[in-house]
Scaffold this active site. Structure first.
Site, mmCIF file in Angstrom:
data_model
loop_
_atom_site.group_PDB
_atom_site.id
_atom_site.type_symbol
_atom_site.label_atom_id
_atom_site.label_comp_id
_atom_site.label_asym_id
_atom_site.label_seq_id
_atom_site.Cartn_x
_atom_site.Cartn_y
_atom_site.Cartn_z
ATOM 1 N N TYR A 264 71.776 49.291 40.307
ATOM 2 C CA TYR A 264 72.466 48.066 40.164
ATOM 3 C C TYR A 264 72.573 47.519 38.703
ATOM 4 O O TYR A 264 72.133 46.755 38.483
ATOM 5 C CB TYR A 264 73.769 47.162 40.474
ATOM 6 C CG TYR A 264 74.704 46.165 40.367
ATOM 7 C CD1 TYR A 264 76.119 47.598 40.956
ATOM 8 C CD2 TYR A 264 75.222 45.760 39.382
ATOM 9 C CE1 TYR A 264 77.658 47.132 40.107
ATOM 10 C CE2 TYR A 264 75.977 45.183 39.433
ATOM 11 C CZ TYR A 264 77.322 45.858 39.250
ATOM 12 O OH TYR A 264 78.186 45.755 39.323
ATOM 13 N N GLU B 55 80.728 49.446 33.905
ATOM 14 C CA GLU B 55 79.402 49.194 35.961
ATOM 15 C C GLU B 55 78.282 50.103 35.424
ATOM 16 O O GLU B 55 79.729 50.966 35.685
ATOM 17 C CB GLU B 55 80.323 48.971 36.407
ATOM 18 C CG GLU B 55 79.660 48.544 38.048
ATOM 19 C CD GLU B 55 81.073 47.951 39.074
ATOM 20 O OE1 GLU B 55 80.292 47.182 39.526
ATOM 21 O OE2 GLU B 55 82.123 49.228 38.892
#
Length: 411
Positions: free
Chosen positions: A131, A219
């Site tokens: 991530y 993101e």
């Protein structure tokens, strides 16, 4: 999206995944090849252009959780909004199932969002998922990377259950992404050798994309290691732009998908009104973001919830106020309206006349409380009290909040 206590999550202009990847590719960020598709035939043609014998077809909506989502019109055991396709026939059948149907995810709420476009991407041999996001740190006013080895997962759950798995790396705007920043990211991801070396161009290109494109949020989830190439690849990407920088980016207009936006928010943008729809019962019209936040807070304090955030700005003209009234009253959830205006640049008497003109133009079917403060405030209050309209004056913010809550509950 990951919500960190030190970050300010703004609601800005969102774009689709395929558009986000196009933006990132312009800055040299590694992303899979893919094409958007607006019909089943276009999806099949996209797969043919990509070549190979394995593709991924993704629903394009402005919401996360697509893979785990469910379509309203399909059986409960049907696949979600991200489909793996080992053949062109699979691309065709899955595209036909998704296009035109309503996808419900954890972020859309029960109403869901209709899938009007798809993204057909080449497949990837995923050996590891990470991530990585870029946000603005509220405490330092700097861009920060948020990094975790727990990629491909619900990052909010990771933050709650195992916060030690998340590392925040603050970037100094004077130096950009430093070697020390790179080392922190590499350590968090646990990479070595050539993979560790790839982190340097990845992070620096992402930072350049974030700052030069005026993003408010970037993101990448997941960032993967492709087993076939041993390369880091941004498999999925989500981008929001800072709408305050729109004047610098005429290219944003072509990326805007109005079908994904609230109709009231679209109408508000035509009048340069800052409007965000919320879930409460009391419509708010305020000038100034700080005053708007205080107004919403005090409504909550007295037991109700705001139905919107609406900032008419410093120049609260009759036209703006009228447009704001129309937008607020078009929301069926609104059971009352609170106008809380500080007359600095604009005099309170002018504001009062604008509010009353708006009431006459639009009509008023719910209670309305008006609190004014600032230049010519007494004259403004006199104009309202002598109008003959069912407008409830208030002396201060607490008085206004109590009166509108009482009026809503009484109705």
């Amino acid at each position: 999206m990951f919500k960190h206590a030190n970050f300010n999550e703004e609601i800005n202009m969102n774009i689709h995944e395929y558009q986000a990847k196009e933006v990132l590719a312009q800055y040299g960020v590694p992303v899979p090849k893919g094409f958007p598709a607006f019909s089943v035939d276009e999806a099949v043609e996209a797969a043919k252009k990509l070549g190979g014998n394995f593709w991924v077809v993704k629903s394009q909506i402005h919401a996360g959780g697509r893979g785990k989502g469910k379509f309203k019109e399909l059986p409960a055991d049907a696949k979600g909004g991200v489909r793996l396709c080992p053949s062109l026939d699979a691309v065709q059948s899955n595209s036909a199932e998704m296009l035109g149907n309503t996808l419900v995810t954890i972020q859309t709420g029960e109403t869901g969002k209709m899938v009007r476009r798809l993204y057909v991407s080449e497949g990837a041999n995923i050996t590891k998922e990470f991530y990585l996001s870029a946000l603005v740190d509220r405490e330092t006013g700097r861009v920060a990377f948020v990094v975790s080895q727990a990629g491909g997962m619900d990052i909010e759950t990771v933050a709650h259950d195992t916060p030690e798995q998340i590392t925040t790396v603050i970037i100094d705007p004077l130096t950009g992404v430093s070697d020390a920043n790179i080392a922190d990211v590499v350590e968090c991801l646990g990479l070595e050798g050539d993979l560790a070396a790839q982190v340097t161009p990845l992070c620096r290109n992402l930072y350049e994309a974030f700052t030069k494109s005026d993003m408010s949020m970037l993101e990448v989830n997941p960032l993967i290691i492709d087993g076939d190439t041993n390369k880091l690849v941004c498999l999925d990407a989500k981008i929001s732009f800072d709408s305050n920088a729109e004047y610098r980016h005429p290219e944003w207009e072509a990326m805007r998908d109005l079908t994904e936006e609230d109709e009231k928010e679209i109408e508000a943008s035509k009048f340069d009104l800052a409007y965000i729809a919320l879930d409460g019962t009391i419509g708010c019209m305020v000038n100034g973001a700080g005053l708007a936040m205080a107004t919403m807070d005090i409504i909550k304090l007295y037991g109700e919830a705001p139905a919107n955030f609406l900032d008419v700005g410093g120049g609260a003209s009759r036209e703006k106020v009228t447009a704001a009234f129309k937008i607020i009253t078009s929301d069926p959830k609104v059971k009352g309206i609170l106008v809380n205006i500080f007359g600095g640049i604009m005099r309170c008497d002018i504001i009062a006349e604008g509010v009353l003109a708006a009431v006459r133009d639009v009509g008023l079917k719910v209670p309305l409380v008006v609190r004014l403060e600032g230049t010519n405030v007494e004259l403004g209050k006199k104009i309202i009290s002598e109008s003959g309209l069912a407008v409830i004056p208030a002396d201060d913010l607490a008085d206004a909040a109590q009166k509108i809550v009482k009026a809503v509950r009484g109705s």
